[in-house]
Structures are given as C-alpha cells and as structure tokens.
Design a protein around this motif. Structure first.
Motif, PDB file in Angstrom:
ATOM      1  N   LEU A 153       0.809  -1.217   0.000  1.00  0.00           N
ATOM      2  CA  LEU A 153       0.000   0.000   0.000  1.00  0.00           C
ATOM      3  C   LEU A 153       0.844   1.269   0.000  1.00  0.00           C
ATOM      4  N   ARG A 154       2.008   1.201  -0.621  1.00  0.00           N
ATOM      5  CA  ARG A 154       2.798   2.408  -0.864  1.00  0.00           C
ATOM      6  C   ARG A 154       2.361   2.985  -2.203  1.00  0.00           C
ATOM      7  N   VAL A 155       2.070   4.269  -2.198  1.00  0.00           N
ATOM      8  CA  VAL A 155       1.502   4.901  -3.384  1.00  0.00           C
ATOM      9  C   VAL A 155       2.612   5.450  -4.272  1.00  0.00           C
ATOM     10  N   THR A 156       2.427   5.309  -5.578  1.00  0.00           N
ATOM     11  CA  THR A 156       3.343   5.873  -6.567  1.00  0.00           C
ATOM     12  C   THR A 156       2.546   6.689  -7.557  1.00  0.00           C
ATOM     13  N   TYR A 157       2.941   7.949  -7.714  1.00  0.00           N
ATOM     14  CA  TYR A 157       2.297   8.838  -8.680  1.00  0.00           C
ATOM     15  C   TYR A 157       3.144   8.865  -9.938  1.00  0.00           C
ATOM     16  N   THR A 158       2.548   8.596 -11.085  1.00  0.00           N
ATOM     17  CA  THR A 158       3.311   8.462 -12.327  1.00  0.00           C
ATOM     18  C   THR A 158       3.061   9.605 -13.308  1.00  0.00           C
ATOM     19  N   GLY A 159       2.352  10.618 -12.879  1.00  0.00           N
ATOM     20  CA  GLY A 159       2.069  11.736 -13.770  1.00  0.00           C
ATOM     21  C   GLY A 159       3.018  12.897 -13.536  1.00  0.00           C
ATOM     22  N   GLY A 160       2.743  14.007 -14.185  1.00  0.00           N
ATOM     23  CA  GLY A 160       3.521  15.226 -14.042  1.00  0.00           C
ATOM     24  C   GLY A 160       2.614  16.431 -13.988  1.00  0.00           C
ATOM     25  N   PHE A 161       3.168  17.570 -13.616  1.00  0.00           N
ATOM     26  CA  PHE A 161       2.358  18.777 -13.443  1.00  0.00           C
ATOM     27  C   PHE A 161       1.674  19.186 -14.744  1.00  0.00           C
ATOM     28  N   PHE A 162       2.420  19.191 -15.836  1.00  0.00           N
ATOM     29  CA  PHE A 162       1.832  19.664 -17.085  1.00  0.00           C
ATOM     30  C   PHE A 162       0.803  18.684 -17.637  1.00  0.00           C
ATOM     31  N   GLY A 163       0.883  17.422 -17.210  1.00  0.00           N
ATOM     32  CA  GLY A 163      -0.149  16.477 -17.591  1.00  0.00           C
ATOM     33  C   GLY A 163      -1.499  16.806 -16.984  1.00  0.00           C
ATOM     34  N   LEU A 164      -1.469  17.528 -15.856  1.00  0.00           N
ATOM     35  CA  LEU A 164      -2.728  17.950 -15.238  1.00  0.00           C
ATOM     36  C   LEU A 164      -3.443  19.013 -16.061  1.00  0.00           C
ATOM     37  N   LEU A 165      -2.665  19.726 -16.883  1.00  0.00           N
ATOM     38  CA  LEU A 165      -3.228  20.845 -17.652  1.00  0.00           C
ATOM     39  C   LEU A 165      -3.745  20.379 -19.005  1.00  0.00           C
ATOM     40  N   ASN A 166      -4.561  19.349 -18.994  1.00  0.00           N
ATOM     41  CA  ASN A 166      -5.149  18.833 -20.220  1.00  0.00           C
ATOM     42  C   ASN A 166      -6.405  19.636 -20.565  1.00  0.00           C
ATOM     43  N   PRO A 167      -6.914  19.509 -21.788  1.00  0.00           N
ATOM     44  CA  PRO A 167      -8.032  20.369 -22.212  1.00  0.00           C
ATOM     45  C   PRO A 167      -9.261  20.303 -21.316  1.00  0.00           C
ATOM     46  N   PHE A 168      -9.686  19.096 -20.931  1.00  0.00           N
ATOM     47  CA  PHE A 168     -10.890  19.007 -20.104  1.00  0.00           C
ATOM     48  C   PHE A 168     -10.662  19.630 -18.736  1.00  0.00           C
TER      49      PHE A 168
END
Length: 379
Positions: A153-168
């Motif tokens: 139950l160790r969490v790993t985040y695989t995204g990035g900041f600019f990936g959050l800024l998608n069109p939707f």
C-alpha cells in the motif's frame, strides 16, 4: 452507535460540506480579486473593493484549513495520494494565496502608481490562480489520476504537473473561474454602492452566461467522451480500508450512472443552473442580497455535481483502476471517525455562529468616503 458504513457516508457528506463552504466563503473574495482590473477604474475604486474583503478573507480561509484537516484525518489515503500527486499544483496555489495578505499590506506602503499597480496585479493573481487550479484538480478527478499502490500500500504517482493541464481539466478550471467571478460580482453589488455596484451588477449576467455555458459543455464532454469508473466486485461498505480489495473497470457513461440509480441526485446539478439563473434575475430586480444567497446555491450545485457524479469514488486511478480510492476503502478507523464526528458537531456550529456574527457586525456597504476618512482601512 453509528456503524462503520454510516460513519463513512457521514464523513463523505461532511467533506462535501467543507469543500462547498470553502467555495462559497472564499469564492467571493477570490472573485473580487479577479475583478479588480475590470471594475476598479481608479485607485479609490480598487481600495473600496479591497476593503470589502479585507476584514473577512482570513476567516474565509478557515474553510480551506478545515477541508484539508478533514481529508488528513478522515481520509488519510486520499490526503497522501492527492497532496503528493498534486504537489506542484498545491504549491502554486499556496504561493498565490500568500500574495493576498502581502498585497493588502504592501500596496499602501508607497503612493506611486507603479507600486500600487504591481501589488494590485499580485492580488489578481492571488484570486485567479487558486480558482483555476482548484477547477483543474476537479477536472482531473473526473478523468482519473495516474497513481497506483503496491502490495504494501505504498503509493506511486506516475504523472507530471503539465499532464494535469489537459483540455478538459482546463475547461473545469474556467468553470471554476466563471463561478467565483459571478459570486464575487454579486458580493460587490451587496457591499458597495454607486458606480462600482452598478458595474458589478453589469458583470453578473455575463458571468452567469459563461458559467452555464462552460458547465454545460463540461457535462456534455463527460457524457460523450470521458469514461467513468465502476466497481465490478462486491461492495463491502464496512470492510477494511484497503483499496486493493476490489475490482474497478472504466466504462463509458459511468459518471452518469448515479443519476439513473438515484434520480433525486439530478437536483444537485439542477441547483447549479437554477441558482445561477435566479441570481441573474434577482440582480436585475435590484435584490442583490437575495442574489448572494442564490449565487451561493449555484456554487453549491456546481461543486456538489462532481461529488454526486463520482460517488462512491474519491480519487479514481487512471493507471491502475483497482487502486482507485473510494468511500468504502480509504477512510480512517471507526474510532477515529467517531471522535472526529463529535469534534465536528461541537466546533462547526461555533464556526458558523462566529462567521454569522462577523458578517452581521460588518453589514452594510463600503463607501468611498469611508475609505478616505478611515485610517485603519486597507489601501
């Protein structure tokens, strides 16, 4: 004594109340800051606008602290995942929020036009950036966030900041901005008079149209092009807080399923539409005080729509749907939820009573002549 399932549902509802409370109470001062360059034609105009929120903005921040505290204590897995995955976004919001008290105090240190314009710009940034980022966060929740848990139950985040800024997500950010601009404009119509109040009333119809258009576009986008999430294994509402003990699948239209299963939930997005339209009508009728109430209801409807749509999910995982956090597997222990519920039942009424008292003491409009004669006013 309340069972585990009921406690989880109560804390899901309380989290929604806190988020809506923050959107309503802090939303109008974010909206006022965003409107500074639009409604503040002169330095005196901007001083009046700043003084409408200067005495109350710190108290409004309590709702943000309460929301974060509730997530930390009631939903620790959600806190750990969201605050680590959205770390840069949260840091950006924090920096923008810090600009507000600095801007309030520093703009009065010098009389130069360039100096005050610079700090007014900082206040605008402090209003616009948090509103957009919070909307972007909700947009990413609706799409799913790239994280997963390992067997420990160790969490790993695989995204990035600019990936959050998608069109939707950016669309949701603009929904949030239009919402706080509407709310802030109505607040200014209540708390000012003369030309500023007239300009604020003129902004409300445009903000309402933009909010409803963007809100509708986001809903159509979800219905047509964004897959939701659905639990495909047996639900265990009183089971252990282990997100890996379930199966989850992505499915077209899954975010609309709750509206079919519980038709009464349609009332939540309907409240967003009805509240915004009522706000427009009441402002035109000169009933700005009532319009602030309906504007608050519109904010509650827009924010609540996300919670109702994704229930029972709190934070879906796009990279490993089985790791998605839900109301049934991301909470603290029953004892923790019970103790916190008692604390909430004691302190929430105190906070509401204090807030009501403060706004009663500060009732009435802020006028330009008050600013020029009050040495304790913000500048």
């Amino acid at each position: 004594m309340l069972d585990y399932e009921t406690l989880r549902l109560l804390w899901w509802a309380l989290l929604g109340v806190l988020l809506i409370g923050f959107a309503i109470m802090d939303g109008f001062d974010l909206g006022v800051a965003a409107l500074l360059p639009i409604l503040g034609r002169t330095d005196l105009d901007r001083r009046v606008m700043i003084n409408t929120v200067g005495p109350v903005w710190e108290g409004n921040q309590v709702w943000l602290i309460l929301g974060a505290g509730a997530v930390f204590a009631a939903w620790p897995a959600l806190y750990a995942t969201a605050f680590s995955g959205f770390y840069i976004a949260m840091f950006l919001v924090l920096c923008a929020l810090i600009l507000r008290p600095v801007g309030f105090k520093f703009r009065s240190k010098l009389d130069g036009t360039a100096w005050r314009h610079a700090w007014d710009t900082a206040l605008v940034v402090g209003g616009v950036v948090p509103a957009v980022v919070f909307g972007v966060a909700f947009g990413n929740v609706l799409q799913g966030v790239p994280f997963h848990f390992d067997t420990d139950l160790r969490v790993t985040y695989t995204g990035g900041f600019f990936g959050l800024l998608n069109p939707f997500a950016l669309l949701c950010g603009f929904v949030s901005l239009a919402m706080v601009v509407m709310h802030g404009a109505v607040y200014l119509a209540v708390k000012t008079d003369g030309e500023i109040a007239a300009r604020a009333r003129g902004v409300v119809p445009w903000a309402v149209i933009l909010l409803l258009a963007l809100f509708s576009l986001a809903g159509a986008w979800i219905a047509a092009g964004i897959d939701g999430y659905a639990i495909t294994s047996a639900l265990v509402p009183d089971g252990p807080s282990n997100p890996l003990m379930k199966s989850v699948a992505r499915a077209p239209g899954a975010w609309l399923e709750n509206y079919h299963r519980f038709p009464i939930s349609v009332a939540v997005p309907a409240l967003g539409y009805a509240g915004a339209l009522a706000t427009w009508g009441l402002v035109r009728a000169g009933r700005s005080g009532l319009a602030f109430i309906t504007s608050s209801l519109a904010v509650a409807g827009v924010v609540g729509t996300v919670g109702v749509s994704v229930f029972p999910f709190l934070l879906p995982s796009s990279s490993n749907p089985a790791s998605s956090l839900t109301v049934w597997d991301a909470s603290s222990s029953p004892a923790t939820l019970r103790i916190m519920l008692v604390a909430a039942l004691i302190f929430m009424p105190l906070i509401l009573a204090y807030t009501a008292w403060v706004f009663r003491v500060l009732r009435g409009p802020v006028r330009a002549r008050d600013i020029t004669t009050d040495g304790g006013a913000f500048y």
